[in-house]
Design an enzyme around this catalytic site. Structure first.
Site: not given
Length: 450
Positions: A47, A122, A146
């Site tokens: 990420k 996310s 997330s």
């Protein structure tokens, strides 16, 4: 498209390379420093709110769109020294704020499992890269769900370890008392292998559990487990297919020889407002460092004062959702609303104590209260419904932005309590397993069985 020796940028005009889901922000190859480690032969995508010394680290934000980190996060060095090759940095909701991967400066991510639907957020890019079979596993961050929510929507496994198990050093903070590095994979085996590599003390992270605490954490060793089903998770908003998959998972658990019993964790009902009070307050503080003066995006406009330049940089550099949460956080921290923050911390403490008292194993950091409803693990859905279509999500969000916040209602309790939780795909729908603080191996054990 801007190129460097180490990376290819995907600009916000939608240009993509080898990635039809827009799951990547940068495409790069970093060979491992050790080719014979336990993760030898694997590839991963991380990420883009996790620092790497190769390429950019943007947090999917305009304000960091040109930022190059001079160092690696601890987890990057651990993965490299144990044999895994980094092949890209994944898209996300800006600074980890969102539940659909819609709030990215680099455009939205689509869902490989069903490209008409949102991938969740996310860590939507991390989940999509695994669902799209681009890598062996991916690394995300889980603040209020997330990792687990996008794993559920993309039909893969998403694991949030116990808070403090994995180092956060080098992770761009959203809410530092909640942020947890998580792992997404197609099966539990690869998640367990990665977890074993990353589950190390790091003296650079003050929230990382010290060795003496790790050694005191009790482990569950029994063949027949007791699984709790909190009635606070039996919501009227649960869709029929989510209920059906939950019932199927419970039935399969019974067939494996385990016991299932109803339990109650009353403070769960207060978890969501408590979470958004605490998370936005921490975000407002953490994001105050981004001014565009020392690094990051700068408008280079002629203004009358440094304060005006900073205000212009931040107004232009942050997306609308990030600005909204900064405003909410600053309001929470204001003198007129300080009581809300204090009450939210009290609710969190109550939730931690109540979760701790429900498990057979003791909490290594808390003195457990007595409960008659002792269980080994808890099972609940990851989301109240399957992934909405993009049209459904955008329409609901335009009517009321709080609709997207409600998506976290089933994942936030484990985040506030700091306990391990994993989303397991069951007939295409994520079912969540939660365990006592530190009992990560037991969570992974049952996840592998169902």
């Amino acid at each position: 498209m801007r190129k460097t020796l180490t990376s290819i940028r995907f600009l916000s005009d939608g240009i993509r390379v080898k990635d039809k889901w827009n799951s990547l922000i940068s495409d790069l190859v970093v060979e491992p420093t050790n080719s014979t480690g336990p993760l030898s032969g694997t590839t991963y995508i991380v990420k883009d709110n996790i620092a790497t010394s190769h390429g950019y680290t943007t947090a999917a934000s305009k304000i960091l769109s040109n930022y190059e980190s001079p160092f690696n996060a601890t987890i990057i060095d651990l993965l490299s020294s144990n044999g895994s090759k980094l092949i890209g940095k994944s898209n996300l909701d800006e600074f980890g704020m969102g539940s659909a991967n819609y709030n990215s400066y680099f455009n939205k991510v689509t869902n490989p499992y069903d490209n008409t639907k949102v991938p969740g957020g996310s860590s939507g890019g991390s989940a999509a890269s695994v669902a799209g079979k681009m890598c062996s596993f991916s690394i995300g961050t889980d603040t209020g769900g997330s990792v687990r929510l996008p794993a559920s929507y993309c039909n893969v496994f998403g694991f949030k370890p116990t808070y403090g198990r994995i180092s956060r050093w080098g992770v761009i903070p959203y809410a530092q008392t909640l942020d947890t590095v998580g792992i997404i994979g197609e099966n539990v085996n690869i998640i367990k292998r990665v977890y074993d590599v990353l589950n190390k003390y790091d003296d650079k992270d003050p929230t990382c559990l010290p060795e003496e605490v790790r050694q005191k954490i009790p482990t569950t060793k029994k063949e027949t487990l007791t699984i709790g089903v909190p009635h606070e998770f039996v919501l009227k908003e649960l869709s029929a297919d989510v209920r059906e998959s939950w019932e199927y998972a419970l039935s399969k658990t019974c067939k494996l020889g385990h016991l299932v019993k109803p339990i109650s964790i009353k403070t769960i009902k207060k978890a969501l407002p408590s979470y958004y009070t605490l998370a936005t307050a921490e975000a407002a503080s953490n994001l105050s460092r981004y001014d565009g003066i020392r690094y990051g995006y700068n408008t280079n406009e002629l203004v009358n004062s440094p304060i005006e330049l900073i205000a212009t940089n931040r107004s232009d550099g942050f997306g609308s959702e990030v600005q909204r949460r900064i405003l909410l956080g600053n309001y929470t921290l204001s003198s007129d609303s300080g009581d809300h923050y204090l009450r939210a911390t009290q609710i969190r403490e109550e939730l931690c104590a109540e979760f701790s008292s429900i498990f057979n194993n003791s909490h290594v950091l808390l003195q457990d209260e007595q409960s008659s409803d002792k269980v080994d693990l808890i099972m609940a859905p990851t989301s109240t419904s399957t992934a909405p279509t993009w049209d459904e999500f955008v329409s609901a969000n335009e009517k009321n932005f709080l609709n997207s916040y409600v998506n976290d209602v089933l994942t936030v309790p484990a985040s506030l309590a700091g306990i391990p939780a994993i989303s397991v795909p069951v007939n295409g729908i994520g079912i969540q397993l939660m365990g006592q603080f530190g009992d990560d191996d037991l969570v992974l054990q049952l996840a592998d069985q169902i």
